[in-house]
Design an enzyme around this catalytic site. Structure first.
Site: not given
Length: 633
Positions: A50-51, A88, A92, A153, A155, A259, A366-367, A425
């Site tokens: 994540d990130d 995010c 996904r 996660k 989301h 994250h 994810d980014n 991001k």
């Protein structure tokens, strides 16, 4: 040995025949099971950080200790032109659906939609959750006989019917919102008479399988996000029945790290003490050198300048500021290392069960890295994130990274992680959408240590999975509802001929686009048109040739107006095909009008800030909700 056979030649003969028959049956059964194993459909394992920045891990030039990811890369293939959405939940949605986020329900993030819901009402693709116009890959594989599991996660929806169990995952431990405390330490909840989950328009934050659980009482006391998600993931695999072990599996392991808030056990943080004392510019230079040495970016690359919005250059910081900033980066590095450690745990398990080499593994971010400054953002009338953090957390130097600290590392460290790309991001510049991706699958990848520079996207993962599993996408109908087809493309050509650099997954006429609230881009071949509205951008379309300009520093819009017009026609095609609408102007006008009409209403201010507060500071909103809620008439 067997008295009943004594003195009986016939009985001895019969026993011999019996034993031979049993042994033959045993051999036949072993052979049958071996044949079944050989013919078994592949397993699939998708791991999401994540990130995570492009160059954070060692396979991509980073200094962070990630030997398990390095081993995956050494045995598989690294992608250098893999793209996600800029944030995010849209990524996904694309990952699990194989189509664009504007089709799958995340044309705009739910946190933004809730600030001006009237703008998005009755707009297909802007539901704010993974909608039922798509067949989620877990659902498809579940119906095809796969054992499906997910830990991490989500989301993609905060209600039971929108959660992972409802969308194809049989075994689940899931945190539904976009982020939270990595030690599950929520001091703001202590003494609350009313749980604040209603403000998230859902029924809770945590789910186990198909039911909500209490995050305070139903999770381990030694909770740490990356470790605990992996614990549950491995428990689900280990607890499979004999019948379930005969099934291929689809595993989804989306971590919440790295994250913010940046938190990690101090014994891991200590390993990185002093490694970042020379600041983000020096780190960026080291990373770029390593990327070039590994052949992941051209030697003559012209990197984007390091962006420093609302921050001071490293040399102008005080010693205390430098120490705190570098400490945040040390914690971030520890979080990334722990992702790697836990990937190693999963690998060890699959090696033990003999399932590793029949498992298609994807590791991705994810980014791009998160570069936003959070402290000055207004989230409630009269409050900023910094105000709330001061009230509930201890961000002193020695406490940074602990359960009761809450820090982020800002645009300069994020810029070092996305180099040579521009931006971070939430932007459709390459820094926001150009991400690491490693694939391991020995049945097709006959050698390792490979690199491909062809354009790929997160939408490709579903069609690749279906292709390798020998399954057709169910569009136009699935489980009694109409569903859309995928937009992504299978990676089989790359996997079968990884050394053929002429292979292209997306041809010279294939259109790939991005957009979130007016921040937009479109790519066809090596050319990319980019639009960033004010105040973050110029409000004019820019044009880049990514084959020569990975840093997006040489705008060709004025020198190549015909090419720009061609790209704008491609963007119009993308706009129409995905069903998006021009939300940017309407959205910001709605926010302005809302503030103008209700500027004296404390409750109105609260409601306008709720969604952003979830995105910016999940823990903080819990802490102030009860106090504010009591004042509502």
């Amino acid at each position: 040995m067997w008295p009943f056979l004594a003195g009986s030649t016939l009985r001895c003969a019969l026993l011999g025949v019996f034993l031979i028959s049993v042994f033959s049956a045993f051999l036949f059964d072993r052979g049958l099971r071996s044949t079944m194993l050989a013919q078994k459909q592949p397993n699939f394992l998708i791991i999401v950080a994540d990130d995570l920045g492009f160059s954070d891990t060692s396979p991509y030039g980073g200094e962070i200790n990630t030997p398990n990811l390095q081993r995956l890369a050494d045995e598989g293939i690294r992608m250098t032109d893999f793209h996600t959405a800029a944030s995010c939940s849209p990524t996904r949605a694309m990952l699990l659906s194989g189509t664009d986020s504007h089709i799958a329900g995340l044309g705009c993030m739910a946190e933004k939609i809730r600030k001006a819901p009237e703008i998005f009402e009755n707009k297909p693709g802007y539901e704010g959750y993974l909608n039922y116009r798509v067949a989620a890959v877990g659902e498809i594989l579940q119906d095809a006989g796969y054992f499906t599991l997910m830990s991490g996660k989500w989301h993609l929806g905060l209600e039971k019917e929108l959660g992972p169990y409802a969308r194809g995952f049989t075994k689940v431990l899931s945190f539904l919102p976009g982020g939270g405390n990595h030690f599950n330490h929520e001091p703001q909840l202590y003494g609350l008479k009313e749980q604040p989950s209603a403000i998230f328009k859902g029924d809770g934050l945590w789910m186990r399988h198909g039911e909500f659980i209490n995050g305070s009482t139903d999770l381990p006391k030694n909770f740490y996000s990356t470790n605990t998600f992996t614990d549950y993931f491995l428990d689900f695999l280990e607890a499979r029945t004999t019948e379930e072990r005969a099934q291929p599996f689809f595993g989804y392991l989306p971590f919440t790290a790295p994250h913010w808030p940046l938190q990690a056990p101090q014994e891991v943080v200590q390993k990185y003490r002093g490694k970042y004392d020379d600041g983000p510019v020096a780190l960026r230079d080291r990373r770029l050198k390593s990327l070039v040495e590994k052949g992941l970016v051209p030697a003559d690359v012209d990197p984007a300048p390091l962006q420093m919005p609302k921050t001071k250059p490293w040399g102008e910081l005080s010693e205390e500021e430098k120490l705190k900033s570098s400490r945040a980066m040390e914690v971030y590095a520890a979080m990334v290392e722990l992702i790697d450690v836990n990937i190693g745990r999963v690998r060890t398990y699959l090696e033990k069960t003999g399932e590793l080499d029949n498992t298609f593994i994807v590791f991705m971010s994810d980014n791009g890295a998160e570069g936003q400054l959070l402290e000055a953002l207004p989230v409630l009338a009269g409050f900023t994130v910094e105000d709330i953090v001061k009230k509930y957390y201890d961000n002193s130097l020695d406490n940074i990274g602990n359960h009761n600290s809450f820090v982020w590392y800002g645009p300069q460290w994020a810029g070092a992680a996305t180099a040579p790309s521009r931006g971070t991001k939430s932007h459709t510049t390459e820094g926001g959408i150009h991400c690491p991706c490693i694939v391991r699958f020995p049945p097709l990848l006959r050698q390792g240590g490979l690199v491909t520079n062809t354009l790929t996207t997160v939408m490709d993962i579903v069609p690749t999975i279906l292709d390798l599993a020998g399954l057709e996408h169910p569009a136009p109908s699935f489980r009694g509802r109409e569903v859309v087809p995928v937009r992504g493309k299978s990676w089989r050509p790359i996997l079968e001929q990884p050394n053929n650099q002429s292979i292209r997954i997306y041809g010279d006429t294939d259109v790939v686009g991005w957009e979130q609230l007016g921040i937009a881009a479109v790519r066809v071949g090596d050319f990319k048109a980019l639009f960033i509205p004010p105040p973050k951008g110029s409000g004019k379309w820019e044009l880049y040739d990514l084959s020569k300009d990975l840093g997006e520093v040489h705008d060709l819009a004025e020198s190549h107006p015909e090419k720009l017009q061609e790209m704008l026609h491609h963007y119009e095609t993308y706009f129409q095909e995905t069903g998006m609408f021009d939300s940017h102007t309407m959205y910001h006008e709605a926010l302005k009008q809302g503030k103008g009409i209700n500027h004296n209403s404390h409750i109105s201010g609260l409601r306008q800030g709720l969604a952003l507060l979830q995105e910016i500071l999940l823990s903080a909103i819990k802490g102030v909700w009860d106090e504010i809620f009591k004042k509502e008439p």
